[in-house]
Design an enzyme around this catalytic site. Structure first.
Site, PDB file in Angstrom:
ATOM      1  N   HIS A   1     -45.226  -4.389  19.440  1.00 29.12           N
ATOM      2  CA  HIS A   1     -46.260  -3.628  18.738  1.00 29.12           C
ATOM      3  C   HIS A   1     -47.606  -3.654  19.460  1.00 29.12           C
ATOM      4  O   HIS A   1     -48.237  -2.619  19.681  1.00 29.12           O
ATOM      5  CB  HIS A   1     -46.462  -4.182  17.326  1.00 29.12           C
ATOM      6  CG  HIS A   1     -45.228  -4.162  16.478  1.00 29.12           C
ATOM      7  ND1 HIS A   1     -44.270  -3.182  16.580  1.00 29.12           N
ATOM      8  CD2 HIS A   1     -44.795  -4.987  15.503  1.00 29.12           C
ATOM      9  CE1 HIS A   1     -43.311  -3.413  15.709  1.00 29.12           C
ATOM     10  NE2 HIS A   1     -43.608  -4.501  15.048  1.00 29.12           N
TER      11      HIS A   1
ATOM     12  N   ASP B   1     -40.256   1.937  17.316  1.00 32.21           N
ATOM     13  CA  ASP B   1     -41.264   0.919  17.014  1.00 32.21           C
ATOM     14  C   ASP B   1     -42.119   1.502  15.890  1.00 32.21           C
ATOM     15  O   ASP B   1     -42.924   2.406  16.126  1.00 32.21           O
ATOM     16  CB  ASP B   1     -42.126   0.618  18.247  1.00 32.21           C
ATOM     17  CG  ASP B   1     -43.115  -0.522  17.999  1.00 32.21           C
ATOM     18  OD1 ASP B   1     -43.438  -0.784  16.826  1.00 32.21           O
ATOM     19  OD2 ASP B   1     -43.568  -1.147  18.970  1.00 32.21           O
ATOM     20  N   HIS B   2     -41.926   0.991  14.665  1.00 30.44           N
ATOM     21  CA  HIS B   2     -42.561   1.637  13.514  1.00 30.44           C
ATOM     22  C   HIS B   2     -44.086   1.593  13.583  1.00 30.44           C
ATOM     23  O   HIS B   2     -44.765   2.384  12.936  1.00 30.44           O
ATOM     24  CB  HIS B   2     -42.071   1.014  12.199  1.00 30.44           C
ATOM     25  CG  HIS B   2     -42.513  -0.398  11.981  1.00 30.44           C
ATOM     26  ND1 HIS B   2     -41.785  -1.485  12.400  1.00 30.44           N
ATOM     27  CD2 HIS B   2     -43.619  -0.887  11.386  1.00 30.44           C
ATOM     28  CE1 HIS B   2     -42.426  -2.586  12.070  1.00 30.44           C
ATOM     29  NE2 HIS B   2     -43.532  -2.263  11.450  1.00 30.44           N
TER      30      HIS B   2
END
Length: 510
Positions: free
Chosen positions: A247, A184-185
């Site tokens: 996110h 998950d960037h």
């Protein structure tokens, strides 16, 4: 600095956009920063017919995403970097024997001395995750006999709780959980990680981080663009699946979690899972309708020009009710947060591109001095994740002159002030963590399922209950006007500007 072991990175979907735009520039920056091992190479795998040289030219030497590097760097440096890259054509599809691929990996392992350590990065649609994992296993590439084997998968991880469980079970059939890295960037951003340090390394914050002193918490994620060319994907997903479930719930977990025993990856992930499991699941449709709101941007006139609404975007159903804006109010059922409301919103086509968390502290029980502005009277801790990354504290000070009138002042810190510090891009940090075996910023199977368990009832209610409306909002505004009604006993959302200290307090047209 922790040493990175010898290894090979095998990228599936190597001819795709994500590889060119994000992964290879991140690998280049790690190369320039001296973070890669001496014995390292990359094998790109895809269905395109290319030689090693053609892949190097396309992905590196003539890549638009490395244009600046190619123009300013010594050509020999770029060539040396490019020579670490190789390519393997898989043929017509991903679902067949990987024996040829296994032979190529073995050959490159011997050529580059990568010590049998392999990372498989699946830069592919999620529908291919199980297929690739199965064929890697059948080719003997998943077992850790003479080195480590790691599997990195991109989001979205599942479409709902049931599909996430199915995908977890499928991957676990071929790889152990400790081998699976769900990327998950957002968690690669320095300011997201700084949530942990802000909380647990500062005695001025941690004693106040509870229901006794915090009135409510809000998180805003806003983008100025619409869905652009992602209309076909987005219409099947929506803001709740695309941003909130992954996110934003990750940010929530870092705000809510209890202090871990240590900085060990599993200790931190244990606390994140406990935090997500403590979110109060909304079980009745009446509760969901009351505490959630969805919106969709509509066609808008701005400066005499017509800006397309969501339903006019390419690939979108003209009668779609898919949300481009979602706002949720919820509670956390544990000792620390009992009774404290959390408000999270995400939206597209909004005035500012921004992600931030705002901690609203309670006002003193007995206010001795009058505030000049009721809207601004509460103390706030604002953690800006993007852009203008930093931390802002809002507190009361005396207005100069007669009397004791109070107005708010700002005390701020910016990451850009740390000139000596090199802030890594999110993909750089996450790739390096995977190379070094650090799972802190990667989601575990039970973590993913806990997030879906909270979101699933909301999704089902939105899809099936006719009482759930989709409210329109103009492009360039802060979502549907009635979204402020979610926040009770306060003064609505903080509507931030481009700069950390900006606070408009109202909707604006851009």
């Amino acid at each position: 600095m922790k040493k990175t072991p010898n290894q090979m990175l095998i990228i599936f979907g190597a001819s795709g956009d994500l590889t060119s735009r994000k992964l290879i520039p991140a690998i280049y920056n790690l190369f320039k920063g001296g973070h890669l091992s001496k014995n390292f190479c990359v094998l790109g795998v895809s269905r395109s017919n290319m030689t090693d040289e053609e892949f190097r030219t396309k992905a590196i030497l003539e890549s638009p995403f490395l244009q600046k590097e190619n123009s300013k760097e010594d050509p020999q440096t770029m060539q040396a970097f490019a020579e670490q890259f190789h390519y393997q054509d898989l043929g017509s599809d991903y679902d067949h024997s990987y024996d040829l691929l296994a032979n190529r990996i073995a050959s490159l392992n011997e050529q580059h001395g990568t010590s049998g350590n392999y990372i498989f990065y699946l830069s592919t649609p999620p529908s291919l995750y199980e297929v690739i994992a199965k064929n890697l296993s059948e080719a003997g590439l998943s077992k850790e006999k003479d080195g480590f084997r790691r599997l990195i998968v991109e989001k979205p991880f599942g479409y709902d709780l049931e599909s996430a469980k199915t995908l977890n079970d499928a991957l676990h059939h071929y790889f152990d959980e400790k081998q699976v890295y769900r990327i998950d960037h957002y968690l690669g951003k320095e300011t997201v990680q700084n949530l942990l340090v802000t909380r647990f390394s500062n005695s001025i914050f941690e004693p106040l981080w509870n229901r006794r002193y915090i009135h409510h918490v809000e998180i805003t994620n806003a983008e100025t663009v619409g869905v652009e060319k992602r209309g076909g994907y987005y219409d099947k997903s929506g803001a709740l699946r695309d941003m909130f479930q992954s996110h934003l719930l990750q940010i929530v977990s870092l705000l809510v979690m209890e202090p871990p025993i240590s900085s060990d990856a599993e200790e931190i992930r244990d606390e994140k899972v406990k935090a997500l499991k403590s979110l109060r699941i909304m079980k009745s449709e009446e509760e969901i309708v009351k505490n959630t709101l969805r919106g969709q941007y509509v066609k808008t006139e701005i400066d005499g020009k017509t800006v397309k609404g969501y339903r006019e975007e390419e690939g979108v159903n003209p009668e779609s009710t898919t949300e481009t804006y979602a706002a949720i109010k919820f509670f956390v059922d544990n000792w620390r947060w009992k009774g404290v409301p959390f408000y999270v919103r995400t939206g597209k086509a909004m005035p500012t591109k921004v992600t931030e968390a705002v901690i609203h502290f309670k006002t003193p029980h007995h206010e001795v001095f009058m505030s000049q502005d009721a809207y601004r009277k509460d103390n706030k801790l604002i953690i800006r994740i993007q852009p203008d990354e930093g931390i802002l504290i809002k507190f009361g000070v005396k207005v100069p002159g007669l009397g004791f009138h109070v107005e708010q002042a700002n005390m701020e810190f910016y990451y850009s002030d740390l000139e000596s510090a090199q802030v890594m891009d999110a993909y750089e940090r996450l790739l390096l963590d995977a190379m070094q075996g650090d799972t802190t910023l990667y989601a575990r199977a039970d973590e993913v399922e806990a997030a879906w368990r909270f979101v699933d009832p909301i999704l089902k209610c939105w899809e099936n209950n006719p009482a759930v409306n989709t409210y329109g909002y103009s492009v360039g505004t802060w979502g549907p006007r009635n979204s402020d009604e979610l926040i009770e006993d306060s003064f609505g959302w903080r509507n931030p500007g481009d700069l950390l200290t900006d606070e408009t307090g109202f909707c604006i047209l851009c």
